[in-house]
Design a protein around this motif. Structure first.
Motif, PDB file in Angstrom:
ATOM      1  N   ILE A 103      -1.202 -18.961   1.536  1.00 14.80           N
ATOM      2  CA  ILE A 103      -1.746 -20.023   2.174  1.00 14.80           C
ATOM      3  C   ILE A 103      -0.752 -21.245   2.475  1.00 14.80           C
ATOM      4  CG2 ILE A 103      -3.675 -21.647   1.685  1.00 14.80           C
ATOM      5  CD1 ILE A 103      -4.573 -18.874   1.851  1.00 14.80           C
ATOM      6  N   MET A 104      -0.737 -21.459   3.711  1.00 14.53           N
ATOM      7  CA  MET A 104       0.289 -22.699   4.054  1.00 14.53           C
ATOM      8  C   MET A 104      -0.736 -23.667   4.972  1.00 14.53           C
ATOM      9  SD  MET A 104       3.769 -20.788   4.942  1.00 14.53           S
ATOM     10  CE  MET A 104       4.341 -22.514   5.669  1.00 14.53           C
ATOM     11  N   PRO A 105      -0.264 -24.960   4.934  1.00 10.58           N
ATOM     12  CA  PRO A 105      -1.332 -25.867   5.813  1.00 10.58           C
ATOM     13  C   PRO A 105      -1.348 -25.325   7.155  1.00 10.58           C
ATOM     14  CG  PRO A 105       0.310 -27.010   4.347  1.00 10.58           C
ATOM     15  CD  PRO A 105       0.583 -25.788   4.551  1.00 10.58           C
ATOM     16  N   GLN A 106      -2.367 -25.649   7.958  1.00  9.77           N
ATOM     17  CA  GLN A 106      -2.656 -25.453   9.502  1.00  9.77           C
ATOM     18  C   GLN A 106      -1.983 -26.496  10.131  1.00  9.77           C
ATOM     19  OE1 GLN A 106      -6.868 -24.895  10.660  1.00  9.77           O
ATOM     20  NE2 GLN A 106      -6.020 -24.520  12.855  1.00  9.77           N
ATOM     21  N   PHE A 107      -0.891 -26.285  10.872  1.00  9.19           N
ATOM     22  CA  PHE A 107      -0.266 -27.327  11.645  1.00  9.19           C
ATOM     23  C   PHE A 107      -0.681 -27.622  13.029  1.00  9.19           C
ATOM     24  CE2 PHE A 107       3.296 -25.030   8.974  1.00  9.19           C
ATOM     25  CZ  PHE A 107       3.280 -26.078   8.034  1.00  9.19           C
ATOM     26  N   ARG A 108      -0.910 -28.749  13.202  1.00  2.00           N
ATOM     27  CA  ARG A 108      -1.511 -29.185  14.513  1.00  2.00           C
ATOM     28  C   ARG A 108      -0.502 -29.884  15.544  1.00  2.00           C
ATOM     29  NH1 ARG A 108      -6.991 -28.552  14.115  1.00  2.00           N
ATOM     30  NH2 ARG A 108      -7.571 -28.641  11.861  1.00  2.00           N
ATOM     31  N   GLU A 109       0.488 -30.202  14.938  1.00  4.15           N
ATOM     32  CA  GLU A 109       1.535 -30.834  15.802  1.00  4.15           C
ATOM     33  C   GLU A 109       2.960 -30.771  14.934  1.00  4.15           C
ATOM     34  OE1 GLU A 109       1.233 -35.573  14.956  1.00  4.15           O
ATOM     35  OE2 GLU A 109      -0.025 -34.820  16.534  1.00  4.15           O
ATOM     36  N   ALA A 110       3.963 -30.807  15.827  1.00  4.77           N
ATOM     37  CA  ALA A 110       5.348 -30.814  15.257  1.00  4.77           C
ATOM     38  C   ALA A 110       5.611 -31.766  13.967  1.00  4.77           C
ATOM     39  CB  ALA A 110       6.373 -31.055  16.220  1.00  4.77           C
ATOM     40  N   TYR A 111       4.989 -32.841  14.123  1.00  8.81           N
ATOM     41  CA  TYR A 111       5.174 -33.771  12.926  1.00  8.81           C
ATOM     42  C   TYR A 111       4.777 -33.189  11.601  1.00  8.81           C
ATOM     43  CZ  TYR A 111       4.399 -38.064  10.303  1.00  8.81           C
ATOM     44  OH  TYR A 111       4.604 -38.952   9.101  1.00  8.81           O
ATOM     45  N   ASP A 112       3.673 -32.280  11.596  1.00  8.68           N
ATOM     46  CA  ASP A 112       3.327 -32.019  10.513  1.00  8.68           C
ATOM     47  C   ASP A 112       3.850 -31.062   9.558  1.00  8.68           C
ATOM     48  OD1 ASP A 112       0.818 -33.129  11.108  1.00  8.68           O
ATOM     49  OD2 ASP A 112      -0.355 -31.334  11.898  1.00  8.68           O
ATOM     50  N   VAL A 113       4.893 -30.298  10.670  1.00 12.75           N
ATOM     51  CA  VAL A 113       5.840 -29.307  10.107  1.00 12.75           C
ATOM     52  C   VAL A 113       6.879 -30.347   9.322  1.00 12.75           C
ATOM     53  CG1 VAL A 113       7.254 -27.497  10.752  1.00 12.75           C
ATOM     54  CG2 VAL A 113       5.391 -27.441  11.751  1.00 12.75           C
ATOM     55  N   VAL A 114       7.326 -31.315   9.896  1.00 17.18           N
ATOM     56  CA  VAL A 114       8.374 -32.034   9.510  1.00 17.18           C
ATOM     57  C   VAL A 114       7.878 -32.615   7.966  1.00 17.18           C
ATOM     58  CG1 VAL A 114       9.609 -34.242   9.743  1.00 17.18           C
ATOM     59  CG2 VAL A 114       9.245 -32.767  11.667  1.00 17.18           C
ATOM     60  N   GLN A 115       6.606 -32.904   7.853  1.00 13.81           N
ATOM     61  CA  GLN A 115       6.116 -33.538   6.650  1.00 13.81           C
ATOM     62  C   GLN A 115       6.063 -32.352   5.724  1.00 13.81           C
ATOM     63  OE1 GLN A 115       6.859 -36.788   7.765  1.00 13.81           O
ATOM     64  NE2 GLN A 115       5.239 -36.969   6.076  1.00 13.81           N
TER      65      GLN A 115
END
Length: 240
Positions: A103-115
């Protein structure tokens, strides 16, 4: 434009022939389901390229995972998403005869991956949502490279005192057990002359799937390198 993507396709074939190193088929009792766009790049010390589901033997396993997907960067001047990759993470856990979910978060934009990379949020769940105990740590890359040498990086990592590391003896046992399950993986062989001789593969259906996955990764990379005009021309050529 056509020549550009023809070169890309040719490059994919060359790279596939030269770096195709896959985990042999073994009897596996643990099934781990992966989130969308989260891939496994190494399994128990050996290079792999696995999407959707990874099969593992009972006992302690170590995998390397990374998010790799198309996301919008928030730049209003770009109509196309960019190829976005998270850091790579080493995950170690102990399981037997069960189905697991990573389980990992659902990324919606590139900023989410950075965070996410600043504060990783990873879970492993078993049946009925029962948490599985595991250890994980970020696998730091050694300089910039289009293709990371995860096998070499894991060798160094497993010599550290990280909770996610495994002793070198265990890694050797994994490799011996895997080699007994089938023929050796295809790999380039460096002759004394300095030239690379490709060893023709005898690919199983599973290995063919992994080869296809490698091609997809290559196409993702070249899509990221192209500008918006080239991307649109490529999409137009597909529709014809």
């Amino acid at each position: 434009m056509r020549n550009f993507f023809s070169s890309v396709a040719y490059s994919c074939l060359i790279i596939l022939g030269g770096v195709l190193m896959m985990t042999s088929s073994v009897c596996a009792d643990v099934r781990m389901e992966l989130p969308t766009d989260v891939d496994v790049f190494a399994v128990n010390g050996e290079i792999a390229m696995i999407e959707n589901v990874v099969q593992l033997p009972d006992g302690v396993s170590q995998i390397v995972v990374r998010y790799d997907g198309l996301l919008h960067s928030g730049d209003k001047n770009s109509a196309f998403p960019d190829q976005v990759q998270s850091a790579a993470y080493v995950i170690k856990f102990d399981a037997a005869d069960e189905v697991l979910q990573l389980i990992m978060p659902q990324f919606r934009e590139a900023y989410d991956v950075v965070q996410f990379d600043k504060n990783p949020d990873i879970l492993i769940l078993a049946a009925e949502g029962k948490p599985v105990d595991f250890k994980y740590e970020r696998l730091e890359s050694q300089g910039f490279a289009i293709f990371r040498d995860f096998e070499r990086e894991l060798e160094r990592f497993n010599k550290t005192d990280s909770p996610a590391a495994v002793p070198p003896v265990r890694a050797e046992t994994w490799q011996a057990r895997t080699s007994q399950g089938g023929s050796a993986a295809t790999a380039p062989r460096l002759e004394e002359t300095g030239s690379v001789e490709l060893i023709p593969p005898s690919m199983t259906p599973s290995q063919q799937d992994e080869a296809t996955s490698m091609s997809v990764q290559m196409l993702k990379f070249w899509w990221q390198q192209a500008d918006d005009v080239s991307r649109q021309q490529f999409l137009d050529s597909i529709d014809r």
